[in-house]
Each structure stands twice: as C-alpha cells, then as structure tokens.
Design a protein around this motif. Structure first.
Motif, mmCIF file in Angstrom:
data_model
loop_
_atom_site.group_PDB
_atom_site.id
_atom_site.type_symbol
_atom_site.label_atom_id
_atom_site.label_comp_id
_atom_site.label_asym_id
_atom_site.label_seq_id
_atom_site.Cartn_x
_atom_site.Cartn_y
_atom_site.Cartn_z
ATOM 1 N N ARG A 121 -7.004 9.812 10.312
ATOM 2 C CA ARG A 121 -8.029 10.444 9.468
ATOM 3 C C ARG A 121 -8.959 9.450 8.778
ATOM 4 N N THR A 122 -8.531 8.206 8.648
ATOM 5 C CA THR A 122 -9.344 7.208 7.938
ATOM 6 C C THR A 122 -9.222 5.857 8.615
ATOM 7 N N GLU B 14 -7.123 16.777 -0.414
ATOM 8 C CA GLU B 14 -6.043 17.629 -0.938
ATOM 9 C C GLU B 14 -4.779 16.825 -1.191
ATOM 10 N N MET B 15 -4.474 15.883 -0.284
ATOM 11 C CA MET B 15 -3.297 15.027 -0.475
ATOM 12 C C MET B 15 -3.466 14.171 -1.727
ATOM 13 N N MET B 16 -4.654 13.625 -1.956
ATOM 14 C CA MET B 16 -4.903 12.801 -3.144
ATOM 15 C C MET B 16 -4.785 13.641 -4.415
ATOM 16 N N LYS B 17 -5.245 14.873 -4.371
ATOM 17 C CA LYS B 17 -5.162 15.755 -5.539
ATOM 18 C C LYS B 17 -3.707 16.154 -5.803
ATOM 19 N N MET C 281 0.841 -1.182 0.000
ATOM 20 C CA MET C 281 0.000 0.000 0.000
ATOM 21 C C MET C 281 0.882 1.241 0.000
ATOM 22 N N GLU C 282 0.405 2.279 -0.591
ATOM 23 C CA GLU C 282 1.154 3.533 -0.670
ATOM 24 C C GLU C 282 1.483 4.050 0.733
ATOM 25 N N GLN C 283 2.696 4.570 0.901
ATOM 26 C CA GLN C 283 3.140 5.045 2.204
ATOM 27 C C GLN C 283 2.310 6.235 2.674
ATOM 28 N N LEU C 284 2.000 7.156 1.771
ATOM 29 C CA LEU C 284 1.205 8.321 2.159
ATOM 30 C C LEU C 284 -0.202 7.925 2.599
ATOM 31 N N ILE C 285 -0.781 6.972 1.913
ATOM 32 C CA ILE C 285 -2.121 6.516 2.270
ATOM 33 C C ILE C 285 -2.081 5.743 3.582
ATOM 34 N N GLN C 286 -1.034 4.968 3.799
ATOM 35 C CA GLN C 286 -0.916 4.201 5.026
ATOM 36 C C GLN C 286 -0.710 5.116 6.234
ATOM 37 N N ASN C 287 -0.140 6.297 6.023
ATOM 38 C CA ASN C 287 0.099 7.237 7.118
ATOM 39 C C ASN C 287 -1.131 8.061 7.484
ATOM 40 N N LEU C 288 -2.288 7.755 6.925
ATOM 41 C CA LEU C 288 -3.519 8.475 7.237
ATOM 42 C C LEU C 288 -4.253 7.849 8.420
ATOM 43 N N ASP C 289 -3.530 7.302 9.381
ATOM 44 C CA ASP C 289 -4.123 6.519 10.460
ATOM 45 C C ASP C 289 -5.237 7.254 11.192
ATOM 46 N N TRP D 225 -16.210 8.716 6.413
ATOM 47 C CA TRP D 225 -15.727 9.613 7.452
ATOM 48 C C TRP D 225 -16.904 9.904 8.393
ATOM 49 N N LYS D 226 -17.246 8.923 9.225
ATOM 50 C CA LYS D 226 -18.433 9.014 10.075
ATOM 51 C C LYS D 226 -18.218 9.921 11.283
ATOM 52 N N LYS D 227 -17.074 9.811 11.911
ATOM 53 C CA LYS D 227 -16.832 10.582 13.122
ATOM 54 C C LYS D 227 -16.667 12.061 12.784
ATOM 55 N N GLU D 228 -16.996 12.883 13.746
ATOM 56 C CA GLU D 228 -16.969 14.339 13.543
ATOM 57 C C GLU D 228 -15.565 14.844 13.222
ATOM 58 N N ASP D 229 -14.556 14.368 13.950
ATOM 59 C CA ASP D 229 -13.191 14.833 13.693
ATOM 60 C C ASP D 229 -12.664 14.310 12.359
ATOM 61 N N GLU D 230 -13.074 13.089 11.963
ATOM 62 C CA GLU D 230 -12.676 12.564 10.649
ATOM 63 C C GLU D 230 -13.316 13.381 9.529
ATOM 64 N N TRP D 231 -14.591 13.747 9.717
ATOM 65 C CA TRP D 231 -15.308 14.520 8.699
ATOM 66 C C TRP D 231 -14.656 15.891 8.502
ATOM 67 N N LYS D 232 -14.211 16.499 9.602
ATOM 68 C CA LYS D 232 -13.577 17.820 9.507
ATOM 69 C C LYS D 232 -12.202 17.743 8.856
ATOM 70 N N ASN D 233 -11.549 16.581 8.937
ATOM 71 C CA ASN D 233 -10.200 16.426 8.373
ATOM 72 C C ASN D 233 -10.190 15.740 7.006
ATOM 73 N N ARG D 234 -11.340 15.404 6.475
ATOM 74 C CA ARG D 234 -11.364 14.690 5.192
ATOM 75 C C ARG D 234 -10.830 15.550 4.051
ATOM 76 N N HIS D 235 -10.984 16.876 4.161
ATOM 77 C CA HIS D 235 -10.442 17.744 3.103
ATOM 78 C C HIS D 235 -8.924 17.627 3.009
#
Length: 152
Positions: A11-12, A137-140, A1-9, A123-133
């Motif tokens: 947030r996801t 942005e990282m994916m873009k 798995m991609e390192q950047l995606i794996q480091n999203l502990d 992104w069900k949790k409130e803090d996850e929803w606020k950080n999904r952007h």
C-alpha cells in the motif's frame, strides 16, 4: 519501525512508511509531554493548596491581629521558605512542560498536515490511491492519528 507500518508493503513505499513512523513517534512524544504536564499541574495545585492551608493555620489565623506579626512570623519560620520554593519550582516546571508540550504538538500537527497535503504524491499509483483509506483507518484505529482531515 512499527510492525504495523512496516507491514504496509503493497500500500505504501518506503518513504511513506518512514513518514508514518515519524508521525507516530511525534504523537507519542506529544502524549508523553501532555501526560507529564498534567501530572505536574495537579502537583502544583495540590502543593499550593497545602502551602496555603499550612500558612493559614500556622501564621495567618494565630497572628491575624497585625500584618507586621504575620509577616515577621512568616519570614522567621524556615518551613515557609521551603514550601514557597517547592511551590514556585513546581510552577516553573509546569510552565516549562507546557512549552514543550505545545512545541511537540506543533511538530506533530505539522507533520500530520504534511502527510495529508502530500497524499496525492505519496499514493501515486491507482491501486495505492484506492487503498490509502485502509492506511488512514489503521493509523486512526491503532495510533489515534487522524489523516482524513487537517483539523484536529
């Protein structure tokens, strides 16, 4: 798995990271087919140009006084057949790669749209929803995958 995606502990969750990884893989597959199709398309155009120039200089121009002579000289020379087979083969390969590119694009776009549609569930949790952007942005930025809008 991609390192950047794996480091999203924080947030996801694991399933979301897997979906993001799959969309990155499909994007790479689409980009590969797109690049290969473009290369073969230009090779086909180049080969067709060379073949037509060769045909004009060796067959059409010297024997232009009679269609029968042009046809008989074209059929009697074996390089004409080889050029024709090569050009037709490149044309067939170009069409095959175009179909594969379109299929890969549909798969990539479908998965990307699924992530966008299910973002409230992912992104069900409130803090996850606020950080999904930050994830979007990282994916873009890193993978050129727009998860903000469904339109390309």
């Amino acid at each position: 798995m991609e390192q950047l995606i794996q480091n999203l502990d924080g947030r996801t969750d694991q399933a979301t990271r897997r979906m993001l990884h799959n969309v990155v893989q499909r994007k790479r597959k689409f980009d590969k087919f797109k690049k290969n199709h473009l290369i073969v398309m230009w090779a086909t155009i180049g080969m067709a140009g060379i073949f037509l120039a060769y045909l004009y200089l060796t067959t059409i121009k010297p024997y232009s006084y009679s269609f029968y002579e042009v046809f008989s000289v074209f059929v009697s020379r074996s390089p004409n057949l080889y050029f024709l087979i090569l050009t037709a083969g490149l044309f067939g390969l170009m069409n095959l790669l175009k179909e594969k590119r379109e299929k890969a694009e549909k798969e990539f776009h479908a998965l990307r749209c699924e992530i966008i549609d299910k973002s409230k569930d992912l992104w069900k949790k409130e803090d996850e929803w606020k950080n999904r952007h930050l994830v979007f942005e990282m994916m873009k930025k890193m993978y050129d995958i727009n998860l903000f809008h469904e339109n390309k």
